[in-house]
Design a protein around this motif. Structure first.
Motif, PDB file in Angstrom:
ATOM      1  N   GLY A  46      -0.226   3.235 -10.055  1.00 28.72           N
ATOM      2  CA  GLY A  46       0.531   2.229 -10.790  1.00 28.72           C
ATOM      3  C   GLY A  46      -0.318   1.264 -11.584  1.00 28.72           C
ATOM      4  O   GLY A  46       0.199   0.408 -12.288  1.00 28.72           O
ATOM      5  N   PHE A  47      -1.641   1.404 -11.504  1.00 31.79           N
ATOM      6  CA  PHE A  47      -2.551   0.515 -12.236  1.00 31.79           C
ATOM      7  C   PHE A  47      -2.801   1.065 -13.641  1.00 31.79           C
ATOM      8  O   PHE A  47      -2.954   2.275 -13.803  1.00 31.79           O
ATOM      9  CB  PHE A  47      -3.926   0.429 -11.571  1.00 31.79           C
ATOM     10  N   PRO A  48      -2.928   0.192 -14.651  1.00 27.31           N
ATOM     11  CA  PRO A  48      -3.405   0.653 -15.955  1.00 27.31           C
ATOM     12  C   PRO A  48      -4.829   1.187 -15.765  1.00 27.31           C
ATOM     13  O   PRO A  48      -5.674   0.504 -15.175  1.00 27.31           O
ATOM     14  CB  PRO A  48      -3.405  -0.608 -16.819  1.00 27.31           C
ATOM     15  N   SER A  49      -5.058   2.414 -16.219  1.00 22.25           N
ATOM     16  CA  SER A  49      -6.336   3.082 -15.969  1.00 22.25           C
ATOM     17  C   SER A  49      -6.762   3.887 -17.185  1.00 22.25           C
ATOM     18  O   SER A  49      -5.943   4.211 -18.050  1.00 22.25           O
ATOM     19  CB  SER A  49      -6.193   4.037 -14.773  1.00 22.25           C
ATOM     20  N   LYS A  80       3.652  13.984  -9.752  1.00 28.74           N
ATOM     21  CA  LYS A  80       4.849  14.797  -9.971  1.00 28.74           C
ATOM     22  C   LYS A  80       5.235  14.777 -11.448  1.00 28.74           C
ATOM     23  O   LYS A  80       5.598  15.811 -12.011  1.00 28.74           O
ATOM     24  CB  LYS A  80       5.996  14.262  -9.114  1.00 28.74           C
ATOM     25  N   GLU A  81       5.167  13.614 -12.060  1.00 30.59           N
ATOM     26  CA  GLU A  81       5.513  13.449 -13.477  1.00 30.59           C
ATOM     27  C   GLU A  81       4.600  14.281 -14.381  1.00 30.59           C
ATOM     28  O   GLU A  81       5.038  14.816 -15.389  1.00 30.59           O
ATOM     29  CB  GLU A  81       5.416  11.970 -13.850  1.00 30.59           C
ATOM     30  N   ALA A  82       3.337  14.413 -14.015  1.00 34.70           N
ATOM     31  CA  ALA A  82       2.357  15.134 -14.837  1.00 34.70           C
ATOM     32  C   ALA A  82       2.370  16.640 -14.595  1.00 34.70           C
ATOM     33  O   ALA A  82       1.825  17.397 -15.405  1.00 34.70           O
ATOM     34  CB  ALA A  82       0.961  14.590 -14.565  1.00 34.70           C
ATOM     35  N   LYS A 102       3.345   5.799  -3.109  1.00 34.86           N
ATOM     36  CA  LYS A 102       4.538   6.421  -3.687  1.00 34.86           C
ATOM     37  C   LYS A 102       4.403   6.505  -5.209  1.00 34.86           C
ATOM     38  O   LYS A 102       4.796   7.500  -5.820  1.00 34.86           O
ATOM     39  CB  LYS A 102       5.788   5.624  -3.319  1.00 34.86           C
ATOM     40  N   GLN A 103       3.838   5.445  -5.818  1.00 36.41           N
ATOM     41  CA  GLN A 103       3.642   5.461  -7.260  1.00 36.41           C
ATOM     42  C   GLN A 103       2.685   6.578  -7.658  1.00 36.41           C
ATOM     43  O   GLN A 103       2.906   7.278  -8.638  1.00 36.41           O
ATOM     44  CB  GLN A 103       3.107   4.114  -7.757  1.00 36.41           C
ATOM     45  N   ARG A 104       1.612   6.755  -6.883  1.00 40.05           N
ATOM     46  CA  ARG A 104       0.650   7.815  -7.185  1.00 40.05           C
ATOM     47  C   ARG A 104       1.310   9.184  -7.057  1.00 40.05           C
ATOM     48  O   ARG A 104       1.105  10.052  -7.910  1.00 40.05           O
ATOM     49  CB  ARG A 104      -0.571   7.724  -6.263  1.00 40.05           C
ATOM     50  N   GLU A 130       0.835  -1.207   0.000  1.00 45.66           N
ATOM     51  CA  GLU A 130       0.000   0.000   0.000  1.00 45.66           C
ATOM     52  C   GLU A 130       0.870   1.257   0.000  1.00 45.66           C
ATOM     53  O   GLU A 130       0.576   2.214  -0.719  1.00 45.66           O
ATOM     54  CB  GLU A 130      -0.938  -0.003   1.211  1.00 45.66           C
ATOM     55  N   ARG A 131       1.932   1.247   0.790  1.00 44.82           N
ATOM     56  CA  ARG A 131       2.839   2.405   0.803  1.00 44.82           C
ATOM     57  C   ARG A 131       3.496   2.580  -0.561  1.00 44.82           C
ATOM     58  O   ARG A 131       3.652   3.702  -1.039  1.00 44.82           O
ATOM     59  CB  ARG A 131       3.893   2.247   1.907  1.00 44.82           C
TER      60      ARG A 131
END
Length: 145
Positions: A78-81, A24-26, A17-19, A12-13
């Motif tokens: 981190g999920f394909p969405s 940040k990337e966007a 972090k991925q979110r 979950e952590r």
């Protein structure tokens, strides 16, 4: 298992972090460049999967492209969405992500799957059979609105 200090598991952590990294990337990227970056991130997330998770995510990607092309690929935790107006409508949560028995295809509140006072928003998927694909196509088409 939960970490006693934060109450969140390490998986979950990691998702959080991925979110944060996705946001940040966007930041500061707009228009076609943003869509291209999000599309590439979605494909990379799918390519990073193995076995049934990858097969399901690949099939969902095709289904969304065919049934709701207005939904744009991206990642979410981190999920394909797939999103409309930057709001995730449908996503695939791989079984391997949280070491669960099955992956899920989930729909968020903007999916408009409302059906009376009760409706499902998440579906366990072990493999994509013709029947499963037919159900997913109908759900994605409705969710795409």
């Amino acid at each position: 298992m939960s970490d006693t200090k934060s109450g969140f598991s390490s998986a979950e952590r990691e998702a959080m972090k991925q979110r944060a990294a996705e946001l940040k990337e966007a930041k500061g990227v707009k228009g076609a460049a943003k869509r291209a970056k999000e599309y590439d991130a979605c494909l990379a997330a799918i390519e990073g999967l193995d076995g049934a998770d990858r097969q399901i995510a690949e099939r969902l990607h095709v289904i969304v492209a065919e049934e709701a092309p207005e939904l744009l690929p991206k990642t979410w935790y981190g999920f394909p969405s797939y999103a409309r107006d930057d709001k995730v409508v449908v996503f695939y949560q791989p079984a391997a992500k949280f070491d669960t028995r099955y992956g899920t295809v989930g729909f968020n509140q903007d999916a408009a799957l409302d059906d009376g006072d009760l409706w499902a928003t998440s579906f366990a998927v072990l493999k994509v059979t013709d029947e499963v694909e037919s159900t997913l196509r109908a759900l994605v088409a409705k969710a795409g609105g």
